[in-house]
Design a protein around this motif. Structure first.
Motif, short mmCIF file in Angstrom:
data_model
loop_
_atom_site.label_atom_id
_atom_site.label_comp_id
_atom_site.label_asym_id
_atom_site.label_seq_id
_atom_site.Cartn_x
_atom_site.Cartn_y
_atom_site.Cartn_z
N LYS A 88 -29.78 21.80 49.91
CA LYS A 88 -30.22 20.54 50.52
C LYS A 88 -31.66 20.18 50.14
O LYS A 88 -31.93 19.07 49.68
N ASP A 89 -32.57 21.15 50.31
CA ASP A 89 -33.97 20.85 50.05
C ASP A 89 -34.21 20.48 48.60
O ASP A 89 -34.97 19.55 48.30
N LEU B 5 -31.98 19.27 46.30
CA LEU B 5 -31.33 18.02 45.88
C LEU B 5 -32.01 16.79 46.47
O LEU B 5 -32.17 15.78 45.79
N THR B 6 -32.39 16.87 47.74
CA THR B 6 -33.00 15.68 48.35
C THR B 6 -34.35 15.36 47.72
O THR B 6 -34.80 14.23 47.78
N ALA B 7 -34.98 16.37 47.09
CA ALA B 7 -36.31 16.14 46.51
C ALA B 7 -36.24 15.62 45.07
O ALA B 7 -37.26 15.25 44.50
N LYS C 41 -21.44 16.84 51.36
CA LYS C 41 -22.84 16.94 51.77
C LYS C 41 -23.76 16.76 50.56
O LYS C 41 -24.77 16.06 50.63
N GLU D 7 -24.14 13.32 49.63
CA GLU D 7 -25.01 12.62 50.60
C GLU D 7 -26.49 12.90 50.27
O GLU D 7 -27.33 12.00 50.36
N TRP D 8 -26.77 14.15 49.91
CA TRP D 8 -28.16 14.55 49.66
C TRP D 8 -28.67 14.03 48.31
O TRP D 8 -29.84 13.69 48.19
N ALA D 9 -27.81 14.07 47.29
CA ALA D 9 -28.22 13.66 45.94
C ALA D 9 -27.96 12.17 45.81
O ALA D 9 -26.98 11.75 45.17
N LYS D 10 -28.81 11.38 46.38
CA LYS D 10 -28.55 9.94 46.52
C LYS D 10 -28.28 9.28 45.18
O LYS D 10 -29.05 9.39 44.25
#
Lengths: 209, 209
Positions: B74-75, B77-79, A112, A115-118
């Motif tokens: 998630k929040d 890493l995606t940022a 996951k 996936e999140w840390a593109k």
């Protein structure tokens, strides 16, 4: 104790031989009780061991041991009358080629995160023990283990180097999808520490002969 | 090496303190860089450590370490712009109360077996190591571990007794649903033995301080 072992392969044989040596009575339930492999196991098991069908083994044992390969397990178990018996399950739901487990593992936090840390080069590491062991990873003079897994060479090298810098013995645990193994391993440590009465001053290590 | 650590909790702090002592430069990315906890970690980390936002930590590090709690992962890493960076993920997707993992574990062979063997008193045991270790579970004079888990008192007692009779040190690993931990643990052993170059003459053991 009267023990019915379902399966006469490596695991069933090793356990049965060990238990007959301790005085338990063993009955191997196998497809072919007359096979040379079964004869060899019976010879090693001494006079108290027998071989026959799974049904006979289930009737014989107060304790039943499932040492069948995973693909055979469902059909054999559902056909046997096992209510009230103790059943020890030694099987693992392995997928072909050891690519994973057929049951129960579908993803992992590590995957996951990737996936999140593109675009990041992700390794799973430093998740399998408590922070106290990170502060002091040496037990009686020996470094404890730190598993890491990754699909990326750079990430693997950095994970290994920083694990060593922290004082651990780094162990390459394969591709990032093996986070599916390292995360349950972590929860096993946590469970033992918090709920199993072990406290936090223990570590999983690895012994070699 | 320049390392950005996301999170300044127990794990992030333990790693950062260890790594600054080895000469690495560490930047902690945290919600509150001025907190007393952060000040304490910075004091232990020596002059080369800094604290700021997650964005600053990500910009600072050649290597980024995710030491955030799972719910925040998630929040954050995606940022962040993490493409091309090495990202070491230390998180575990723990469910509240350590009842399991949020990601990846949904069932287990042990639970399936209990479903198939109607009414049986099931324990998961003898699944976490190879048959060679079952034949000879003593390494340099010390018994190696055998985990078992079960929801039934009789099954637990029999599993522990037979594990001891086989020569193992039995370890109670909790309820049958912890098969979700013991089966991946088994595959980790198998992976290391077959694909990881360890061979089969090794065992997971447990060290205490």
């Amino acid at each position: 104790m009267k023990i019915g072992i379902l399966g006469g392969g490596n695991v069933g044989g090793a356990l049965g031989v060990s238990w007959t040596a301790k005085g338990h009575e063993v009955f191997y339930g196998v497809r072919n009780p007359e096979s040379p492999e079964m004869a060899e196991i019976l010879a090693k098991s001494g006079g108290s061991a027998h071989a026959g069908s799974a049904t006979e083994a289930a009737a014989f044992g107060d304790v039943i041991v499932n040492a069948l390969p995973w693909p055979a397990t469902k059909d054999v178990l559902t056909a046997l009358p096992l209510a009230g018996k103790v059943l020890l399950d030694c099987s693992n739901p392995l997928l072909p080629g050891l690519s994973g487990l057929e049951v129960g593992t579908t993803s992992s936090g590590g995957e996951k995160v990737a996936e999140w840390a593109k675009g990041a080069k992700v390794a799973k590491v430093f998740n399998t023990t408590g922070f106290g062991n990170m502060e002091d990873p040496v037990y009686q003079g020996a470094a404890i283990l730190m598993f890491y897994c990754s699909d990326d060479g750079d990430a693997r090298r950095v994970a290994a180097m920083l694990a060593a810098d922290t004082g651990f013995e780094p162990v390459d645990a394969g591709p990032l999808a093996n986070s599916r193994l390292l995360e349950p391993y972590a929860l096993l440590w946590i469970w033992l520490a918090v709920k199993g009465g072990f406290g936090r001053d223990f570590a999983f290590t690895l012994a070699r002969r």
